[in-house]
Design a protein around this motif. Structure first.
Motif, PDB file in Angstrom:
ATOM      1  N   ILE A 419       0.835  -1.201   0.000  1.00 34.81           N
ATOM      2  CA  ILE A 419       0.000   0.000   0.000  1.00 34.81           C
ATOM      3  C   ILE A 419       0.871   1.252   0.000  1.00 34.81           C
ATOM      4  O   ILE A 419       0.612   2.206  -0.738  1.00 34.81           O
ATOM      5  CB  ILE A 419      -0.934   0.001   1.222  1.00 34.81           C
ATOM      6  N   ALA A 420       1.916   1.256   0.825  1.00 31.57           N
ATOM      7  CA  ALA A 420       2.787   2.431   0.947  1.00 31.57           C
ATOM      8  C   ALA A 420       3.427   2.773  -0.399  1.00 31.57           C
ATOM      9  O   ALA A 420       3.414   3.940  -0.834  1.00 31.57           O
ATOM     10  CB  ALA A 420       3.866   2.177   1.999  1.00 31.57           C
ATOM     11  N   PHE A 421       3.991   1.791  -1.080  1.00 31.77           N
ATOM     12  CA  PHE A 421       4.617   2.057  -2.375  1.00 31.77           C
ATOM     13  C   PHE A 421       3.583   2.434  -3.428  1.00 31.77           C
ATOM     14  O   PHE A 421       3.877   3.224  -4.333  1.00 31.77           O
ATOM     15  CB  PHE A 421       5.426   0.842  -2.828  1.00 31.77           C
ATOM     16  N   GLY A 422       2.379   1.905  -3.317  1.00 32.18           N
ATOM     17  CA  GLY A 422       1.320   2.299  -4.224  1.00 32.18           C
ATOM     18  C   GLY A 422       0.954   3.772  -4.052  1.00 32.18           C
ATOM     19  O   GLY A 422       0.821   4.515  -5.035  1.00 32.18           O
ATOM     20  N   PHE A 423       0.813   4.205  -2.803  1.00 34.91           N
ATOM     21  CA  PHE A 423       0.497   5.611  -2.510  1.00 34.91           C
ATOM     22  C   PHE A 423       1.617   6.540  -2.976  1.00 34.91           C
ATOM     23  O   PHE A 423       1.374   7.566  -3.630  1.00 34.91           O
ATOM     24  CB  PHE A 423       0.280   5.804  -1.010  1.00 34.91           C
ATOM     25  N   ILE A 424       2.853   6.187  -2.629  1.00 36.51           N
ATOM     26  CA  ILE A 424       3.998   7.045  -2.966  1.00 36.51           C
ATOM     27  C   ILE A 424       4.150   7.167  -4.481  1.00 36.51           C
ATOM     28  O   ILE A 424       4.337   8.268  -5.014  1.00 36.51           O
ATOM     29  CB  ILE A 424       5.293   6.485  -2.338  1.00 36.51           C
ATOM     30  N   SER A 425       4.066   6.048  -5.179  1.00 36.80           N
ATOM     31  CA  SER A 425       4.236   6.089  -6.632  1.00 36.80           C
ATOM     32  C   SER A 425       3.108   6.860  -7.301  1.00 36.80           C
ATOM     33  O   SER A 425       3.329   7.565  -8.297  1.00 36.80           O
ATOM     34  CB  SER A 425       4.316   4.670  -7.194  1.00 36.80           C
ATOM     35  N   PHE A 426       1.895   6.769  -6.768  1.00 36.66           N
ATOM     36  CA  PHE A 426       0.769   7.517  -7.332  1.00 36.66           C
ATOM     37  C   PHE A 426       1.042   9.018  -7.268  1.00 36.66           C
ATOM     38  O   PHE A 426       0.871   9.739  -8.270  1.00 36.66           O
ATOM     39  CB  PHE A 426      -0.517   7.182  -6.574  1.00 36.66           C
ATOM     40  N   VAL A 427       1.470   9.495  -6.116  1.00 34.35           N
ATOM     41  CA  VAL A 427       1.745  10.923  -5.950  1.00 34.35           C
ATOM     42  C   VAL A 427       2.904  11.366  -6.840  1.00 34.35           C
ATOM     43  O   VAL A 427       2.838  12.404  -7.506  1.00 34.35           O
ATOM     44  CB  VAL A 427       2.040  11.252  -4.470  1.00 34.35           C
ATOM     45  N   LEU A 428       3.986  10.587  -6.865  1.00 36.47           N
ATOM     46  CA  LEU A 428       5.147  10.957  -7.674  1.00 36.47           C
ATOM     47  C   LEU A 428       4.798  11.006  -9.161  1.00 36.47           C
ATOM     48  O   LEU A 428       5.226  11.915  -9.887  1.00 36.47           O
ATOM     49  CB  LEU A 428       6.288   9.969  -7.433  1.00 36.47           C
ATOM     50  N   VAL A 429       4.023  10.040  -9.638  1.00 38.10           N
ATOM     51  CA  VAL A 429       3.640  10.025 -11.047  1.00 38.10           C
ATOM     52  C   VAL A 429       2.810  11.254 -11.391  1.00 38.10           C
ATOM     53  O   VAL A 429       3.026  11.910 -12.430  1.00 38.10           O
ATOM     54  CB  VAL A 429       2.859   8.729 -11.381  1.00 38.10           C
ATOM     55  N   LYS A 430       1.875  11.605 -10.538  1.00 38.42           N
ATOM     56  CA  LYS A 430       1.026  12.769 -10.790  1.00 38.42           C
ATOM     57  C   LYS A 430       1.834  14.069 -10.765  1.00 38.42           C
ATOM     58  O   LYS A 430       1.621  14.969 -11.581  1.00 38.42           O
ATOM     59  CB  LYS A 430      -0.101  12.832  -9.755  1.00 38.42           C
ATOM     60  N   VAL A 431       2.774  14.149  -9.822  1.00 38.74           N
ATOM     61  CA  VAL A 431       3.601  15.358  -9.720  1.00 38.74           C
ATOM     62  C   VAL A 431       4.487  15.509 -10.955  1.00 38.74           C
ATOM     63  O   VAL A 431       4.573  16.586 -11.560  1.00 38.74           O
ATOM     64  CB  VAL A 431       4.467  15.313  -8.439  1.00 38.74           C
ATOM     65  N   LEU A 432       5.159  14.433 -11.342  1.00 40.93           N
ATOM     66  CA  LEU A 432       6.124  14.490 -12.437  1.00 40.93           C
ATOM     67  C   LEU A 432       5.467  14.612 -13.803  1.00 40.93           C
ATOM     68  O   LEU A 432       6.132  14.956 -14.787  1.00 40.93           O
ATOM     69  CB  LEU A 432       7.021  13.254 -12.396  1.00 40.93           C
ATOM     70  N   THR A 433       4.174  14.326 -13.889  1.00 42.66           N
ATOM     71  CA  THR A 433       3.457  14.491 -15.167  1.00 42.66           C
ATOM     72  C   THR A 433       2.565  15.731 -15.157  1.00 42.66           C
ATOM     73  O   THR A 433       1.750  15.911 -16.071  1.00 42.66           O
ATOM     74  CB  THR A 433       2.611  13.241 -15.480  1.00 42.66           C
ATOM     75  N   GLY A 434       2.704  16.562 -14.126  1.00 39.41           N
ATOM     76  CA  GLY A 434       1.974  17.817 -14.070  1.00 39.41           C
ATOM     77  C   GLY A 434       0.494  17.688 -13.802  1.00 39.41           C
ATOM     78  O   GLY A 434      -0.299  18.508 -14.279  1.00 39.41           O
ATOM     79  N   ARG A 435       0.097  16.688 -13.041  1.00 39.40           N
ATOM     80  CA  ARG A 435      -1.323  16.480 -12.755  1.00 39.40           C
ATOM     81  C   ARG A 435      -1.606  16.624 -11.257  1.00 39.40           C
ATOM     82  O   ARG A 435      -2.272  15.797 -10.652  1.00 39.40           O
ATOM     83  CB  ARG A 435      -1.754  15.094 -13.237  1.00 39.40           C
ATOM     84  N   LEU A 436      -1.111  17.691 -10.677  1.00 38.92           N
ATOM     85  CA  LEU A 436      -1.248  17.901  -9.230  1.00 38.92           C
ATOM     86  C   LEU A 436      -2.692  18.018  -8.793  1.00 38.92           C
ATOM     87  O   LEU A 436      -3.031  17.675  -7.651  1.00 38.92           O
ATOM     88  CB  LEU A 436      -0.475  19.158  -8.800  1.00 38.92           C
ATOM     89  N   SER A 437      -3.568  18.514  -9.662  1.00 44.75           N
ATOM     90  CA  SER A 437      -4.970  18.707  -9.288  1.00 44.75           C
ATOM     91  C   SER A 437      -5.679  17.387  -9.014  1.00 44.75           C
ATOM     92  O   SER A 437      -6.741  17.374  -8.395  1.00 44.75           O
ATOM     93  CB  SER A 437      -5.708  19.465 -10.386  1.00 44.75           C
ATOM     94  N   GLU A 438      -5.105  16.272  -9.468  1.00 44.55           N
ATOM     95  CA  GLU A 438      -5.724  14.965  -9.272  1.00 44.55           C
ATOM     96  C   GLU A 438      -5.347  14.336  -7.929  1.00 44.55           C
ATOM     97  O   GLU A 438      -5.822  13.249  -7.608  1.00 44.55           O
ATOM     98  CB  GLU A 438      -5.338  14.022 -10.417  1.00 44.55           C
ATOM     99  N   ILE A 439      -4.487  15.032  -7.188  1.00 44.32           N
ATOM    100  CA  ILE A 439      -4.073  14.531  -5.870  1.00 44.32           C
ATOM    101  C   ILE A 439      -4.869  15.255  -4.792  1.00 44.32           C
ATOM    102  O   ILE A 439      -4.757  16.475  -4.648  1.00 44.32           O
ATOM    103  CB  ILE A 439      -2.568  14.754  -5.633  1.00 44.32           C
ATOM    104  N   LYS A 440      -5.653  14.518  -4.045  1.00 47.67           N
ATOM    105  CA  LYS A 440      -6.440  15.115  -2.968  1.00 47.67           C
ATOM    106  C   LYS A 440      -5.559  15.347  -1.736  1.00 47.67           C
ATOM    107  O   LYS A 440      -4.552  14.650  -1.544  1.00 47.67           O
ATOM    108  CB  LYS A 440      -7.624  14.213  -2.619  1.00 47.67           C
ATOM    109  N   PRO A 441      -5.917  16.325  -0.893  1.00 51.70           N
ATOM    110  CA  PRO A 441      -5.084  16.657   0.269  1.00 51.70           C
ATOM    111  C   PRO A 441      -4.743  15.466   1.156  1.00 51.70           C
ATOM    112  O   PRO A 441      -3.598  15.316   1.596  1.00 51.70           O
ATOM    113  CB  PRO A 441      -5.947  17.679   1.021  1.00 51.70           C
TER     114      PRO A 441
END
Length: 458
Positions: A419-441
């Motif tokens: 779960i931890a690596f799934g969460f971390i990779s999700f955030v990193l992928v969104k950040v590095l592809t410029g999709r920050l709006s898809e990450i909830k607080p």
């Protein structure tokens, strides 16, 4: 007298209407018929889950005894907290879920806190207690709802599938079908009576499921047990089912040996955090997986009675420490009962009642070998793989974190790490592809805590 019973049932369960008052009390109280189940199905489901998870009665004390807790004391504590936790899940949360000391938590307790860090088992129990207290506070507020709503659907499905693979791996390992290897890490076990019995039991269980027999998993466990008794003696002179006695007195010597104040040191805070993180996400992921598998959801699509279920899990963890065992948590083996058709708290009630006699009858567990419950665990893993088709594999920003979560759970032997690596990779992928709006607080916070957990757990 009948009017009083009906009135009491109606007050205890306000969902009862006039058309349902002719049903038996247990049916009305737990909404069995309304959930599309029957009392017979619920009882069989409770039996299936208990048979799949009862190994904890002897395995948990074996692990905790390495930390210095007397084996018999840990066994009595295991039975007590499993009874109390499952009973609370039945009457308060009304979900078909077993609560018992978790395998990951007891390993963390023994090999990280006590043997690794040199903490006494009494102080380690204190760490368990405080992690349970914090968990209870989080469960009482809307933290769990915010976290679940922040998790994208792809990761929710991935968590279910990853846990399914993890359960399958545990079943294959318990059967000796998969064994450790210095050359290849894992390999096929030696073809002997043990392995042959498991494989025959697995095929038989699969046939029972395919033929849609009611009680298929229980039938598979019973058949494998009966086959194991003569098989070991006819082939290789291996005793797989042995009589070790009927009864043993409970041991309460570890009760209230917890050092609550001794655990309140700054140096122990990382251990408390790791226990909290592990328990919180193990519980949440289990509820999500079971809800997805059996459609145990509320109107908003979230796991049914999630707040109450998490509260039961939290208080079970907190109470486990004074009883003398590591944290109790939701058991993913509950999937065996859900796969059997269990849908209500009556399943948990049956599980609780099945635990209690083993305060005195623990030697009887030797009559059901690990290879007998292993086929059920493998089949549960198969059932839990169903949501994999719902993951949007063509969208790699969704597929990559989901794939990591799925594959790392069995490979790291940890639901939490997957779960931890799934969460971390999700955030990193969104950040590095410029999709920050898809990450909830809440996902930002969860990913950050995942990073902290990974470094703290080393």
């Amino acid at each position: 007298m009948q009017e009083t019973t009906a009135y009491s049932s109606e007050k205890l369960n306000p969902d009862v209407d006039d058309a349902e008052r002719h049903l038996p009390f247990l049916d009305r109280f737990f909404n069995v018929s309304k959930r599309g189940s029957s009392i017979k199905t619920e009882v069989l489901a409770g039996l299936a889950t208990f048979l799949a998870g009862m190994y904890i009665i002897v395995v948990n004390p074996a692990v905790l005894s390495d930390a210095g807790i007397p084996f018999t004391a840990a066994l009595s504590a295991t039975v007590l907290i499993s009874f109390m936790g499952s009973l609370a899940m039945a009457f308060y949360a009304r979900n078909p879920i077993m609560v018992a000391p978790g395998m990951g938590m007891n390993a963390l307790f023994t090999y990280t806190l006590v043997l690794g860090a040199g903490i006494s088992w009494e102080v380690a129990l204190g760490c368990v207690f405080w992690s349970g207290v914090i968990f209870a506070v989080l469960a009482l507020f809307n933290v769990r709802k915010a976290v679940i709503e922040a998790i994208p659907l792809s990761l929710r499905y991935a968590i279910t599938c990853g846990i399914g693979l993890f359960i399958t791996f545990i079943g294959l390992q318990n059967a000796g079908f998969i064994v450790g290897s210095d050359a290849t890490v894992v390999s096929l076990g030696t073809m002997d009576a043990h392995l042959a019995t498991f494989f025959l039991g697995l095929i038989a269980t699969a046939v029972f499921v395919i033929m849609r027999f009611n009680g298929a998993l229980v039938m598979g466990i019973a058949l494998t047990t009966m086959a194991a008794a003569p098989m070991g003696r006819l082939w290789g002179d291996e005793v797989m089912v042995a009589w070790t006695g009927l009864a043993a007195w409970p041991d309460f010597s570890a009760v209230m040996m917890v050092d609550i104040m001794g655990a309140l040191k700054v140096a122990y805070l990382p251990f408390i955090f790791v226990m909290l993180f592990t328990n919180f996400f193990d519980a949440m992921s289990c509820f999500m997986a079971l809800a997805e598998t059996a459609d145990l959801k509320d109107k908003e699509g979230n796991p049914r009675n999630l707040k109450r279920s998490m509260t039961v899990d939290a208080f079970s963890s907190m109470i486990a420490a004074p009883l003398g065992t590591s944290a109790a948590q939701t058991f993913i083996e509950s999937g065996a009962g859900v796969a059997q058709g269990g849908r209500t708290g009556l399943v948990a009630l049956v599980i609780a009642l099945l635990f209690l006699p083993f305060l005195f009858l623990s030697p009887l567990l030797s009559l059901v070998p690990g290879i007998a419950t292993a086929p059920a665990l493998v089949m549960v893993g198969l059932f839990m793989m169903a949501p994999i088709r719902k993951i949007e594999w063509e969208h790699f920003d969704q597929a990559f974190p989901a794939f990591l979560a799925i594959i790392l759970m069995p490979l790291t032997y940890s639901i939490t790490l997957g779960i931890a690596f799934g969460f971390i990779s999700f955030v990193l992928v969104k950040v590095l592809t410029g999709r920050l709006s898809e990450i909830k607080p809440a996902m930002w916070i969860t990913a950050a805590l995942s990073v902290v957990m990974l470094f703290t757990a080393q």
